[in-house]
Design a protein around this motif. Structure first.
Motif, short mmCIF file in Angstrom:
data_model
loop_
_atom_site.label_atom_id
_atom_site.label_comp_id
_atom_site.label_asym_id
_atom_site.label_seq_id
_atom_site.Cartn_x
_atom_site.Cartn_y
_atom_site.Cartn_z
N ASN A 29 0.82 -1.21 0.00
CA ASN A 29 0.00 0.00 0.00
C ASN A 29 0.85 1.26 0.00
OD1 ASN A 29 -2.66 0.65 -0.16
ND2 ASN A 29 -3.18 -0.45 1.73
N THR B 98 -10.59 -2.30 -4.83
CA THR B 98 -10.37 -3.01 -3.58
C THR B 98 -9.91 -4.41 -3.93
OG1 THR B 98 -12.18 -1.74 -2.69
CG2 THR B 98 -11.41 -3.57 -1.37
N GLY C 151 -10.48 -6.94 0.28
CA GLY C 151 -10.70 -5.71 1.05
C GLY C 151 -9.50 -5.25 1.84
N ARG D 97 -6.61 -1.47 -0.52
CA ARG D 97 -7.47 -0.50 -1.19
C ARG D 97 -6.60 0.51 -1.92
NH1 ARG D 97 -10.70 3.12 0.40
NH2 ARG D 97 -11.76 3.00 -1.61
#
Lengths: 351, 295
Positions: free
Chosen positions: B6, B132, B136, B139
């Motif tokens: 991320n 997503t 989940g 993201r």
């Protein structure tokens, strides 16, 4: 017949001393507003940094955008010393010592940063000095330093992480900086430092070392081929330049109550501001730097009546002056006008 | 691991914004041989132009960006004509540098007068909420993906433009030897103006993406990203288009990872430290050409 005239540098000293005398008389007569009085020390200290930066830009011929960093280390080191010695030494000994320490630390940083930086050329050198200036500001902004019975404690995260004993005191409180530096500096001291800086700069320019440094500026390869040690003389110029900036930093930290390594005091913007003084005063013209710094620092402050328009006017004036001074078209026009004036008034043109 | 991914993606996204700004810097430097210190402020001008069109006048985001590109293009070309061109033959790079600083002050203070010092909150130009992935856990915001795609597209189009069109070839020629290019019949002034136009229009795109990702807009919004992008351009080798892209992304990734894993206060110091280290190892940047000095 040979007429004896005073040299340009002597005139600079005389003018600086005269300005000091006039200001002191006005101050005694109560003719200066408190706002204006508060501007005297900063104006002088910007003049000192401008002298220092002019050695680097004008004499050595290398563009530095990191001189605020040298001011920053000079300010912090001398402040720490003054706080530590506040109750043990009288002002007369403490402040000169603080000044020497600030200068020495700035010179040391100039030397250490100079080792990598002076290997580069031109714009690359400029961006690396900018990088070093930002690194210094950033680290001092994040540094927490405290002292207690077990010695010094340093941390980059928070005050809590220092683990100070109950008797400990904070020295540098991160972004809050150093508070409680004795306010030892005043306008007279600032003028004395300015005179010393001018003396150092003028003597450097007119010495054997200064000529060697300028020969590197004018043609590095030719200078090297006549046996001038490039690294040595470049370093000499850079260190002297950094040391003078450090002296200004000492003045700064001893004229304010809280010293913070914020962008408005030591960021690259400040380095650029000083570069503007140097260029407008004349690259390589030491007395010009002093004049430009004093006028350009006071100008926006005195335009305060125009409130939000003052910086706008300042920027337009800056662009206009640069175009008028440097553009070949403007230069030709000026020569033409000067020629016409001499024709009309029949006066001899000065070289 | 997923959180690292991320951060890596948001680093690439921030780096892509730096890369777009750096492309403008690097083209102007390569061709006009000047540091346009006001380039960062073009981002801010672009941001305010989009803000006015999209939020005050309620226009479509896409149209707003096009208008902002036009505004920045006009300002960029105008500054070049009024402030930089007369100094081109002055023979002092410092004179142009100080004038650029003057232009930067001018733009910041104009914005301050017109829009005030209160930060404006910007609405993202990208309305897509994003992807997503991994059930989940991962993201990715829409603006992140759009930023990366846009910067890649800009890079490809610029590469094609510079190497595949007559105007682009003229730019390459001017950047290599201005005198020889003039002798070959290239209109140098025209080429430099074109470079400023492209660089400034790109700054508007960067402004849209920057303000969408970090939605506060002040007159000083462009200053720090401008400096970082300049660092990115130098890191990648100033004058090189792929170099600006690589430099930008390296810088963005390092900044986000340093902020997350080392210290948020020291991230700028680390970014600038990387620049120093790279320039010491390779003094002309990652993709910079090493030009032999002749006597």
């Amino acid at each position: 017949m040979k007429k004896k005239t005073l040299s340009k540098s002597t005139w600079t000293y005389i003018v600086v001393i005269l300005v000091w005398a006039v200001v002191m008389i006005l101050q005694q007569a109560g003719a200066l507003s408190s706002h204006l009085q508060g501007l005297l020390v900063p104006a002088t200290y910007y003049a000192i940094v401008a002298v220092g930066l002019n050695i680097c830009v004008g004499i050595l011929g290398e563009l530095s955008l990191g001189h605020a960093g040298f001011m920053c280390v000079g300010a912090f080191s001398s402040s720490l010393f003054s706080i530590a010695m506040q109750n043990t030494l009288p002002v007369g000994i403490r402040f000169p010592l603080a000044m020497l320490i600030g200068i020495a630390v700035a010179a040391l940083f100039g030397f250490l940063i100079g080792i990598p930086v002076l290997r580069l050329n031109g714009d690359y050198l400029a961006i690396v000095t900018l990088a070093f200036g930002e690194i210094i500001k950033n680290i001092l902004n994040a540094l927490y330093l405290g002292v207690d019975s077990k010695g010094l404690h340093a941390s980059f995260t928070s005050q809590m992480d220092l683990g100070l004993e109950a008797d400990g005191t904070m020295l540098i409180n991160g972004p809050m900086g150093i508070s409680g530096t004795p306010r030892d500096a005043n306008f007279t001291i600032a003028i004395v430092i300015l005179l010393i800086a001018l003396f150092v700069a003028q003597n450097l320019v007119n010495s054997r070392d200064g000529r060697a440094i300028m020969s590197i500026r004018d043609n590095r390869i030719a200078a090297e081929s006549v046996g001038i040690n490039i690294t040595h003389y470049k370093m000499l110029g850079f260190v002297v330049s950094a040391a003078i900036a450090g002296a200004a930093g000492v003045l700064f930290s001893h004229s304010i109550s809280t010293l913070q390594a914020g962008s408005q005091y030591f960021g690259y913007n400040v380095s650029i501001l000083i570069l503007v003084y140097v260029v407008l005063g004349g690259i390589g013209n030491i007395s010009g730097s002093v004049l430009a710094a004093a006028v350009l620092y006071l100008l926006p402050e005195l335009l305060r009546a125009l409130s939000s328009y003052r910086m706008l006017i300042y920027s337009i004036v800056l662009i206009a002056v640069m175009l008028f001074n440097w553009a070949p078209a403007a230069r030709n026009w000026r020569t033409k006008v000067a020629a016409r004036l001499t024709k009309t008034f029949g006066r001899k043109e000065r070289a | 691991m997923l959180s690292f991914l991320n951060y890596l993606i948001s680093g690439i996204s921030l780096g892509s914004i730096y890369a777009i700004i750096a492309l403008g810097y690097t083209m102007v430097y390569g061709i006009a041989k000047m540091l346009n210190f006001a380039h960062g402020d073009f981002i801010m001008v672009g941001g305010y132009a989009i803000f006015t069109c999209m939020i005050t006048l309620g226009m479509n985001p896409f149209v707003s960006i096009l208008i902002a590109m036009g505004v920045c293009l006009l300002i960029g070309v105008g500054t070049e004509k009024i402030a930089y061109k007369p100094l081109r033959e002055a023979g002092s790079p410092l004179a142009v540098l100080i004038t650029a600083i003057g232009v930067s002050y001018l733009l910041e203070n104009l914005a301050l007068l017109i829009f005030g010092s209160n930060p404006k909150s910007f609405t993202s130009v990208v309305s897509w909420s994003g992807l997503t992935l991994a059930g989940g856990q991962l993201r990715i915001q829409g603006v992140t993906i759009v930023t990366i795609v846009v910067s890649l597209a800009v890079l490809l189009v610029l590469q094609w433009f510079v190497h595949g069109t007559r105007e682009g070839q003229a730019m390459l020629a001017v950047s290599q030897d201005r005198g020889a290019a003039t002798l070959m019949g290239i209109n140098v002034n025209h080429t430099i103006t074109l470079t400023f136009a492209i660089g400034s229009a790109l700054a508007a795109v960067a402004g849209a993406l920057l303000c969408s990702a970090y939605p506060t807009l002040t007159p000083y919004t462009g200053a720090m990203p401008g400096i970082k992008a300049f660092v990115a351009a130098v890191l990648g080798g100033i004058g090189s288009i792929p170099g600006a892209m690589i430099g930008g992304i390296v810088l963005g990734v390092i900044e986000i990872l340093a902020r997350t894993y080392i210290s948020s206060q020291l991230s700028d110091a680390i970014v600038f430290g990387i620049l120093v280290v790279v320039l010491l190892v390779k003094p002309t940047g990652i993709l910079g050409k090493n030009i032999q000095e002749k006597v």
